[in-house]
Design a protein around this motif. Structure first.
Motif, PDB file in Angstrom:
ATOM      1  N   GLY A   1       1.990  -3.187 -12.560  1.00 19.78           N
ATOM      2  CA  GLY A   1       2.412  -3.588 -11.195  1.00 19.78           C
ATOM      3  C   GLY A   1       3.837  -3.147 -11.185  1.00 19.78           C
ATOM      4  N   MET A   2       4.081  -2.831  -9.661  1.00 21.37           N
ATOM      5  CA  MET A   2       5.521  -2.306  -9.075  1.00 21.37           C
ATOM      6  C   MET A   2       6.301  -3.509  -9.291  1.00 21.37           C
ATOM      7  N   VAL A   3       7.629  -3.127  -8.620  1.00 20.88           N
ATOM      8  CA  VAL A   3       8.628  -4.026  -8.389  1.00 20.88           C
ATOM      9  C   VAL A   3       8.629  -4.546  -7.004  1.00 20.88           C
ATOM     10  N   ARG A   4       8.127  -5.821  -6.553  1.00 18.44           N
ATOM     11  CA  ARG A   4       8.173  -6.162  -5.076  1.00 18.44           C
ATOM     12  C   ARG A   4       8.962  -7.136  -4.784  1.00 18.44           C
ATOM     13  N   ASN A   5       9.458  -8.182  -5.880  1.00 13.80           N
ATOM     14  CA  ASN A   5      10.338  -9.019  -5.605  1.00 13.80           C
ATOM     15  C   ASN A   5      11.432  -9.186  -6.572  1.00 13.80           C
ATOM     16  N   THR A   6      12.345 -10.096  -6.357  1.00 10.80           N
ATOM     17  CA  THR A   6      13.628 -10.264  -7.479  1.00 10.80           C
ATOM     18  C   THR A   6      12.978 -10.707  -8.792  1.00 10.80           C
ATOM     19  N   GLU A   7      12.094 -11.462  -8.891  1.00  2.57           N
ATOM     20  CA  GLU A   7      11.550 -11.933 -10.245  1.00  2.57           C
ATOM     21  C   GLU A   7      11.209 -10.499 -10.913  1.00  2.57           C
ATOM     22  N   ASN A   8      10.240  -9.663 -10.171  1.00  2.08           N
ATOM     23  CA  ASN A   8       9.854  -8.384 -10.906  1.00  2.08           C
ATOM     24  C   ASN A   8      10.960  -7.945 -11.409  1.00  2.08           C
TER      25      ASN A   8
ATOM     26  N   GLY B   1       3.292   3.455  -7.351  1.00  3.28           N
ATOM     27  CA  GLY B   1       3.491   2.233  -6.319  1.00  3.28           C
ATOM     28  C   GLY B   1       2.167   1.486  -6.102  1.00  3.28           C
ATOM     29  N   GLY B   2       0.962   1.975  -6.274  1.00  6.48           N
ATOM     30  CA  GLY B   2      -0.259   1.130  -6.138  1.00  6.48           C
ATOM     31  C   GLY B   2      -0.451   0.614  -4.720  1.00  6.48           C
ATOM     32  N   VAL B   3      -1.631  -0.169  -4.588  1.00  9.24           N
ATOM     33  CA  VAL B   3      -2.005  -0.362  -2.975  1.00  9.24           C
ATOM     34  C   VAL B   3      -1.225  -1.272  -2.440  1.00  9.24           C
ATOM     35  N   ALA B   4      -0.429  -2.030  -3.048  1.00 11.08           N
ATOM     36  CA  ALA B   4       0.496  -2.920  -2.434  1.00 11.08           C
ATOM     37  C   ALA B   4       1.685  -2.432  -1.788  1.00 11.08           C
ATOM     38  N   ALA B   5       2.009  -0.999  -2.226  1.00 10.57           N
ATOM     39  CA  ALA B   5       3.273  -0.449  -1.930  1.00 10.57           C
ATOM     40  C   ALA B   5       2.797  -0.006  -0.495  1.00 10.57           C
TER      41      ALA B   5
END
Ligand code: SF4
Ligand code: SF4
Ligand code: SF4
Lengths: 398, 139
Positions: free
Chosen positions: A132-139, A163-167
């Motif tokens: 997974g990529m880094v998407r929020n402060t928890e990540n 980055g993947g799909v969500a990027a």
């Protein structure tokens, strides 16, 4: 069992005495890139390819006590498909478990909490995977902590590496994304139009917080130092098994290496005109996959079904092509590519017959950026959002 | 307000580069904004080169090749035209102003045209201001 760890660190001991590793501040991009020699798994795997895990296991048992490799797997902004892919190596994984002690695998497989990870001493974990990529402060927080607690960190899968799909969400503003997700999508039931906020006071006294959405997606290597990379959405189980073999054998390659084949999908595709003896011709008409039935034997790109096989790593064995679907690039870029999307356009642009076909392509794929960067937007060179406040780094492409 | 745009130019050695040479011989006046890189053919210019130039802080990129039918390698410039058309769309999709990127056919006999194109492009870039990617670049 610890030989590969000690091997890795013996080599770099001089550098690491100043505790590079325990201080996981993002490494300067130039520095990070100098050690990214484009090595690939097939180069290094040959020496051990004949040994299977059982054999390795037996050898290890003789030479070392039953010391187990401390292993961690963390889901950052991904979908857990990568973790399923690891489980897919099935018996091999079961064999491996004799050698691995899972100290953290959350939230998917093990009953450990973030606070347990935070409580480990620095460098406690021998080998850690992140998907997974880094998407929020928890990540952001947890990946940084994991880096600090781990000797070797592997970015695992398309999201973590490129980055993947969500990027692709970064092609929209946060308002657009929230508006669609929380108000407009057909399954949304939110008459008051409430949007998530990272802080909320319940009943006037309970202060609740949830992770905040970051301004943009990041690959793992943009945030912390990464030792190895494995591409694919998700990575193919053969390559995961080969990686596990490598780890157990202690034959790890140089830091920064992509543990992938390094070969293009076309290289392993049976439709390749170089194999079928078909004449290569300019493409005179572009089709979307929903239009018509492509010939199940001939090269799809030649038939006008735009295929990213020429620039994608084919660890999958050209899986999509076997199902008569063109490659969409999930394997990640082959070595030497700096920007996957741009390379797609360079290659495809010169296979098109004329101006008209070029216009046809743009008509049929009106969101060109989403088309060519389906799995790798974050690792592209141009990103307006990124440029505003940070250095667009060259995130360790192969 | 003295913004001097920084233009990276990829010029085909047979046409546009010769055109730039001629512009010098003819003593044409044009702003000293362009840094020319000589390439064998406009068809050798990969989309990645252009993105790299922009990412490293060029305010604009010019690719110059031979007129259609004049390509030394027969169809290099046709390929360049298709790639560049797709690339222009791609950078626009990514929210970047595609006017910062320009493709021109300038022959070895068109010294004047080379000077005019550079002047015009420079003025356009002055209007657009510095590239938004610029401040992000580390030396
Ligand atoms: S790479 Fe694919 S499978 Fe892995 S986390 Fe991302 S979306 Fe899921
Ligand atoms: S372009 Fe696609 S269909 Fe053609 S050989 Fe390559 S992977 Fe196979
Ligand atoms: S063919 Fe391409 S899109 Fe399909 S699995 Fe392989 S790399 Fe991924």
């Amino acid at each position: 069992m610890m030989s590969f760890i000690s091997k890795m660190f013996n080599e770099t001991d001089g550098e690491n005495t100043n505790s590079n590793i325990s201080n996981p501040s993002p490494v300067d991009e130039t520095e990070r890139h100098t050690h990214t020699a484009p090595q690939h798994l097939e180069d290094v795997a040959t020496s051990i390819e004949d040994k299977d895990i059982a054999q390795v296991k037996a050898e290890k048992k003789q030479t070392e006590k039953s010391e187990k490799l401390k292993f961690a797997f963390m889901l950052a902004g991904g979908c857990a498909g990568c973790e399923m892919a690891l489980i897919d190596i099935s018996e091999k994984l079961v064999d491996t478990l004799d050698h691995l002690e899972i100290v953290f695998w959350a939230p998917t497989a093990a009953d450990v909490k973030y606070k347990d990870l935070e409580a480990y001493p620095d460098n406690f974990i021998d080998l850690a995977f992140v998907d997974g990529m880094v998407r929020n402060t928890e990540n952001e927080h947890m990946v940084t902590v994991l880096r600090q607690k781990s000797k070797v960190l592997v970015a695992f899968g398309a999201c973590a590496t490129v980055g993947g799909v969500a990027a692709m969400g970064d092609l929209h503003t946060k308002d657009e994304l929230f508006d669609y997700a929380y108000k407009q999508s057909w399954s949304t039931d939110n008459p008051d139009g409430v949007l998530p906020t990272s802080e909320y006071i319940l009943d006037g006294k309970y202060n609740l917080t949830i992770p905040a959405f970051t301004d943009r997606c990041m690959t793992i290597a943009e945030l912390v130092d990464v030792d190895f990379f494995i591409g694919g959405c998700p990575p193919h189980h053969d390559f995961i098994a080969a990686t596990v073999n490598l780890v157990l054998s202690g034959e790890m390659p140089a830091k920064g290496t992509w543990l992938t084949s390094g070969k293009a999908v076309c290289d392993v595709c049976t439709r390749n005109p170089a194999i079928t003896g078909e004449m290569r011709r300019p493409v005179g008409q572009v089709f979307r996959t929903v239009e018509g039935q492509p010939d199940p034997v001939k090269c799809l790109l030649q038939q006008g079904y735009i295929c990213f096989g020429p620039m994608t790593q084919g660890d999958c064995g050209a899986a999509c092509l076997k199902a008569n679907m063109p490659c969409r690039g999930c394997g990640g870029p082959i070595p030497g590519i700096k920007d996957f999307g741009a390379r797609c356009l360079t290659t495809i642009g010169s296979t098109l017959k004329d101006e008209r076909t070029c216009d046809q392509l743009m008509e049929k794929y009106p969101q060109l950026a989403k088309f060519v960067y389906r799995y790798s937007y974050t690792s592209g060179m141009i990103d307006k959002r990124k440029s505003a406040e940070s250095v667009p780094s060259r995130r360790n492409l192969p | 307000m003295s913004f001097n745009p920084n233009i990276v130019g990829f010029a085909c050695q047979w046409c546009t580069y010769a055109g730039a040479d001629l512009a010098g011989n003819l003593r044409c006046k044009y702003p000293p904004t362009i840094k020319l890189i000589k390439v064998p053919c406009s068809g050798t210019v990969e989309a990645e080169f252009i993105l790299e130039a922009l990412r490293r802080g060029a305010d604009g990129v010019l690719v110059g090749g031979c007129h259609f039918g004049d390509c030394h390698y027969k169809e290099g410039n046709y390929k360049a035209a298709r790639r560049m058309k797709l690339l222009k769309k791609l950078i626009a999709d990514e929210g970047f102003d595609s006017r910062r990127f320009r493709l021109e056919w300038i022959s070895g006999a068109e010294g004047m045209k080379f000077a005019e194109v550079v002047t015009e492009f420079t003025n356009e870039l002055i209007e657009l201001g510095p590239s938004p990617l610029k401040k992000a670049v580390k030396p």
